[in-house]
Design a protein around this motif. Structure first.
Motif, PDB file in Angstrom:
ATOM      1  N   MET A 239       8.697  32.655  35.028  1.00 39.88           N
ATOM      2  CA  MET A 239       7.711  33.363  34.214  1.00 39.88           C
ATOM      3  C   MET A 239       8.295  34.664  33.665  1.00 39.88           C
ATOM      4  O   MET A 239       7.989  35.052  32.522  1.00 39.88           O
ATOM      5  N   ILE A 240       9.145  35.322  34.440  1.00 42.01           N
ATOM      6  CA  ILE A 240       9.825  36.516  33.935  1.00 42.01           C
ATOM      7  C   ILE A 240      10.700  36.146  32.744  1.00 42.01           C
ATOM      8  O   ILE A 240      10.786  36.874  31.750  1.00 42.01           O
ATOM      9  N   THR A 241      11.339  34.980  32.826  1.00 37.31           N
ATOM     10  CA  THR A 241      12.140  34.502  31.702  1.00 37.31           C
ATOM     11  C   THR A 241      11.274  34.257  30.477  1.00 37.31           C
ATOM     12  O   THR A 241      11.669  34.554  29.345  1.00 37.31           O
ATOM     13  N   VAL A 242      10.082  33.718  30.680  1.00 36.20           N
ATOM     14  CA  VAL A 242       9.157  33.482  29.574  1.00 36.20           C
ATOM     15  C   VAL A 242       8.760  34.810  28.922  1.00 36.20           C
ATOM     16  O   VAL A 242       8.696  34.919  27.691  1.00 36.20           O
ATOM     17  N   ILE A 243       8.519  35.820  29.746  1.00 40.20           N
ATOM     18  CA  ILE A 243       8.172  37.145  29.218  1.00 40.20           C
ATOM     19  C   ILE A 243       9.326  37.694  28.383  1.00 40.20           C
ATOM     20  O   ILE A 243       9.123  38.262  27.305  1.00 40.20           O
TER      21      ILE A 243
ATOM     22  N   ALA B 241      11.528  35.876  26.870  1.00 44.00           N
ATOM     23  CA  ALA B 241      11.604  35.043  25.667  1.00 44.00           C
ATOM     24  C   ALA B 241      10.632  35.538  24.602  1.00 44.00           C
ATOM     25  O   ALA B 241      10.911  35.450  23.402  1.00 44.00           O
ATOM     26  N   ALA B 242       9.478  36.055  25.036  1.00 45.40           N
ATOM     27  CA  ALA B 242       8.510  36.596  24.080  1.00 45.40           C
ATOM     28  C   ALA B 242       9.119  37.768  23.317  1.00 45.40           C
ATOM     29  O   ALA B 242       8.898  37.927  22.108  1.00 45.40           O
ATOM     30  N   TYR B 243       9.902  38.586  24.005  1.00 41.88           N
ATOM     31  CA  TYR B 243      10.610  39.688  23.347  1.00 41.88           C
ATOM     32  C   TYR B 243      11.593  39.143  22.322  1.00 41.88           C
ATOM     33  O   TYR B 243      11.687  39.649  21.199  1.00 41.88           O
ATOM     34  N   ALA B 244      12.308  38.073  22.706  1.00 45.50           N
ATOM     35  CA  ALA B 244      13.279  37.471  21.795  1.00 45.50           C
ATOM     36  C   ALA B 244      12.600  36.968  20.530  1.00 45.50           C
ATOM     37  O   ALA B 244      13.117  37.133  19.421  1.00 45.50           O
ATOM     38  N   VAL B 245      11.438  36.356  20.679  1.00 45.80           N
ATOM     39  CA  VAL B 245      10.691  35.863  19.521  1.00 45.80           C
ATOM     40  C   VAL B 245      10.354  37.014  18.580  1.00 45.80           C
ATOM     41  O   VAL B 245      10.505  36.913  17.352  1.00 45.80           O
ATOM     42  N   GLY B 246       9.913  38.144  19.145  1.00 39.44           N
ATOM     43  CA  GLY B 246       9.565  39.303  18.326  1.00 39.44           C
ATOM     44  C   GLY B 246      10.760  39.869  17.590  1.00 39.44           C
ATOM     45  O   GLY B 246      10.693  40.152  16.385  1.00 39.44           O
TER      46      GLY B 246
ATOM     47  N   VAL C 159       2.143  51.007  20.048  1.00 35.84           N
ATOM     48  CA  VAL C 159       1.089  50.067  20.458  1.00 35.84           C
ATOM     49  C   VAL C 159       1.545  49.250  21.659  1.00 35.84           C
ATOM     50  O   VAL C 159       0.767  48.984  22.583  1.00 35.84           O
ATOM     51  N   SER C 160       2.813  48.862  21.687  1.00 32.86           N
ATOM     52  CA  SER C 160       3.320  48.102  22.841  1.00 32.86           C
ATOM     53  C   SER C 160       3.232  48.940  24.114  1.00 32.86           C
ATOM     54  O   SER C 160       2.941  48.409  25.195  1.00 32.86           O
ATOM     55  N   ASP C 161       3.464  50.264  24.008  1.00 37.57           N
ATOM     56  CA  ASP C 161       3.320  51.140  25.173  1.00 37.57           C
ATOM     57  C   ASP C 161       1.884  51.092  25.706  1.00 37.57           C
ATOM     58  O   ASP C 161       1.656  50.992  26.919  1.00 37.57           O
ATOM     59  N   ILE C 162       0.932  51.177  24.803  1.00 35.26           N
ATOM     60  CA  ILE C 162      -0.477  51.146  25.206  1.00 35.26           C
ATOM     61  C   ILE C 162      -0.815  49.823  25.887  1.00 35.26           C
ATOM     62  O   ILE C 162      -1.493  49.783  26.922  1.00 35.26           O
ATOM     63  N   VAL C 163      -0.331  48.736  25.317  1.00 40.73           N
ATOM     64  CA  VAL C 163      -0.594  47.410  25.893  1.00 40.73           C
ATOM     65  C   VAL C 163       0.004  47.314  27.293  1.00 40.73           C
ATOM     66  O   VAL C 163      -0.638  46.811  28.224  1.00 40.73           O
ATOM     67  N   PHE C 164       1.225  47.823  27.473  1.00 36.68           N
ATOM     68  CA  PHE C 164       1.864  47.736  28.783  1.00 36.68           C
ATOM     69  C   PHE C 164       1.132  48.545  29.843  1.00 36.68           C
ATOM     70  O   PHE C 164       0.949  48.082  30.969  1.00 36.68           O
ATOM     71  N   TRP C 165       0.728  49.768  29.506  1.00 37.15           N
ATOM     72  CA  TRP C 165       0.095  50.545  30.580  1.00 37.15           C
ATOM     73  C   TRP C 165      -1.332  50.096  30.862  1.00 37.15           C
ATOM     74  O   TRP C 165      -1.905  50.441  31.874  1.00 37.15           O
TER      75      TRP C 165
ATOM     76  N   LEU D 242       2.910  39.520  27.726  1.00 36.78           N
ATOM     77  CA  LEU D 242       3.515  38.769  26.628  1.00 36.78           C
ATOM     78  C   LEU D 242       3.274  39.471  25.298  1.00 36.78           C
ATOM     79  O   LEU D 242       4.185  39.586  24.467  1.00 36.78           O
ATOM     80  N   THR D 243       2.060  39.968  25.105  1.00 32.89           N
ATOM     81  CA  THR D 243       1.728  40.686  23.874  1.00 32.89           C
ATOM     82  C   THR D 243       2.578  41.947  23.737  1.00 32.89           C
ATOM     83  O   THR D 243       3.128  42.243  22.668  1.00 32.89           O
ATOM     84  N   GLY D 244       2.708  42.697  24.830  1.00 35.48           N
ATOM     85  CA  GLY D 244       3.507  43.919  24.805  1.00 35.48           C
ATOM     86  C   GLY D 244       4.955  43.650  24.483  1.00 35.48           C
ATOM     87  O   GLY D 244       5.586  44.386  23.720  1.00 35.48           O
ATOM     88  N   ARG D 245       5.502  42.572  25.037  1.00 34.06           N
ATOM     89  CA  ARG D 245       6.903  42.251  24.771  1.00 34.06           C
ATOM     90  C   ARG D 245       7.121  41.786  23.333  1.00 34.06           C
ATOM     91  O   ARG D 245       8.137  42.101  22.715  1.00 34.06           O
ATOM     92  N   VAL D 246       6.178  41.015  22.787  1.00 26.76           N
ATOM     93  CA  VAL D 246       6.301  40.598  21.384  1.00 26.76           C
ATOM     94  C   VAL D 246       6.273  41.827  20.473  1.00 26.76           C
ATOM     95  O   VAL D 246       7.096  41.959  19.553  1.00 26.76           O
ATOM     96  N   LEU D 247       5.327  42.736  20.731  1.00 30.55           N
ATOM     97  CA  LEU D 247       5.239  43.952  19.918  1.00 30.55           C
ATOM     98  C   LEU D 247       6.509  44.795  20.040  1.00 30.55           C
ATOM     99  O   LEU D 247       7.020  45.321  19.055  1.00 30.55           O
ATOM    100  N   SER D 248       7.020  44.910  21.266  1.00 32.37           N
ATOM    101  CA  SER D 248       8.256  45.656  21.483  1.00 32.37           C
ATOM    102  C   SER D 248       9.422  44.994  20.751  1.00 32.37           C
ATOM    103  O   SER D 248      10.265  45.671  20.145  1.00 32.37           O
TER     104      SER D 248
END
Length: 406
Positions: free
Chosen positions: A49-53, A55-60, A90-96, A105-111
């Motif tokens: 699941m960490i890998t999936v997270i 991967a979401a960054y990679a997609v972004g 916005v990604s910072d806000i989502v993460f905290w 996943l949303t935070g990593r895509v935005l980042s």
């Protein structure tokens, strides 16, 4: 101060401010690295699941590079950079505020989107904003801002996780404040692009102008190998150090994950001392040595090998990265410069992200050690391919070689 010195001083301030904004944005992209074990414990995630997270960054990242890679040539640098900073904040806000997988996943895509927008555009913008007196140093500042930011992210988050409470909130709150500083820096910067009469925005298909290809291909292979190492350290360090070697201190994890990026900056600073025709091949050779040291550290579960390999590989990556970027930028025409640089970073960020997804999947079947060694072998083979191409006679034209130190 004379009237001629004052404008140059102001321009230097704007130039350094843009570089600072670049660095701040990249800090945010690697903040989560030493926090992954905490997320695993907090939400019960598996290594997959960490890998999936990740991967979401990679997609972004890759989506932004492909979609917006040449937009700044049309819309201007500032609008794209401000958009990237907005997404980063916005990604910072989502993460905290994250309370589970969906928000992470949303935070990593935005980042990833912020990194993809910033990487190509900010690299070109920083070089364009440089005072003439800075000369070739402008490329070093641009690429170093990228690498230092990527390296500082995990080091900062790891230290905060050890020293203070709320490790999943404080790093992102601090970065949000830094992002506001970055907005001011970009807002003050002048626009360096004149908008065309007819703006045409389209998805970028990675395309290398013919005059750049002889430089681009070997430099891109070397960059792919170097950024694969970065991807491994960014995504796999927490699991490998914790589960394979028994080191769970978040500050240590953050420092080890950030080491290759900091070492890359050292390599970039040192490459100017090397003979111009040999910079790319020497960088590849140093990277190869670093990869072999990492393999020793992995095979014998030696933290020293893991750390020393990161330093040596990072220095080699820095030499090849700066030399390749300078040559590619010098060989590109102004109207295609941002798009060509973005294509170079598409290669880099594919390397830093997608192979790591393969690590996660293969690790389920083969185990972490075998997977890491296999990954290391692939990087070593890529280094050898790049070396063969670079050592071919007349592979780099005189002009490209001459400008490779920019």
């Amino acid at each position: 101060m004379s009237s001629s010195q004052a404008p140059d001083t102001r321009r230097a301030g704007v130039f350094l401010g843009a570089a600072l904004a670049f660095m701040i944005t990249m800090v945010g992209t690697t903040l989560p690295t030493p926090l992954y074990p905490i997320y695993q414990h907090e939400f019960g995630f598996s290594d997959l699941m960490i890998t999936v997270i990740f991967a979401a960054y990679a997609v972004g990242v890759i989506s932004a590079l492909l979609i917006t890679g040449q937009w700044s040539d049309q819309l201007g640098r500032k609008p794209l950079l401000l958009a990237g900073l907005f997404l980063s904040a916005v990604s910072d806000i989502v993460f905290w505020q994250a309370d589970g997988l969906g928000m992470l996943l949303t935070g990593r895509v935005l980042s990833g989107l912020s990194a993809g927008i910033f990487t190509g555009t900010a690299t070109v913008a920083v070089m364009e904003l440089a005072p003439r007196s800075w000369g070739r140093s402008s490329t070093l500042v641009a690429t170093a801002a990228n690498m230092v930011g990527l390296g500082v992210g995990p080091i900062l988050a790891g230290a905060l996780a050890v020293l203070f409470a709320a490790p999943l909130v404080l790093p992102f709150a601090i970065h949000f404040a830094l992002a506001l500083v970055a907005v001011v820096c970009i807002w003050r910067a002048p626009e360096t692009v004149t908008r065309p009469a007819n703006i045409k925005l389209r998805v970028q298909t990675p395309k290398i102008p013919p005059e750049v290809r002889s430089v681009f291909i070997p430099a891109a292979i070397a960059a792919f190998a170097g950024f694969m190492v970065f991807g491994f350290y960014t995504a796999a360090t927490p699991a490998f150090l914790g589960q394979q070697m028994g080191y769970t201190n978040h500050a240590l994890i953050g420092c080890v994950a950030g080491l290759p990026f900091i070492a890359s900056t050292v390599g970039q600073m040192c490459q100017g001392r090397l003979p111009e025709p040999g910079r790319l091949p020497i960088g590849c050779a140093v990277l190869l040595v670093g990869v072999l040291i990492i393999a020793w550290g992995i095979a014998y579960e030696q933290l020293l090998g893991f750390i020393l390999g990161a330093i040596v590989a990072g220095i080699g990556q820095g030499i090849t990265f700066r030399a390749g970027m300078g040559a590619i930028s010098a060989a590109s025409s102004p109207q295609h410069k941002a798009a060509t640089v973005s294509s170079f970073f598409v290669v880099a960020y594919v390397a830093i992200s997608l192979p790591v997804v393969g690590i996660g999947l293969l690790g389920i079947v083969a185990g972490q050690q075998i997977t890491a060694l296999t990954f290391d072998l692939i990087v070593a083979l890529l280094c050898c391919v790049a070396l063969v191409l670079l050592l071919k006679p007349h592979r780099l034209g005189r002009g490209a070689t001459r400008d490779a130190g920019r």
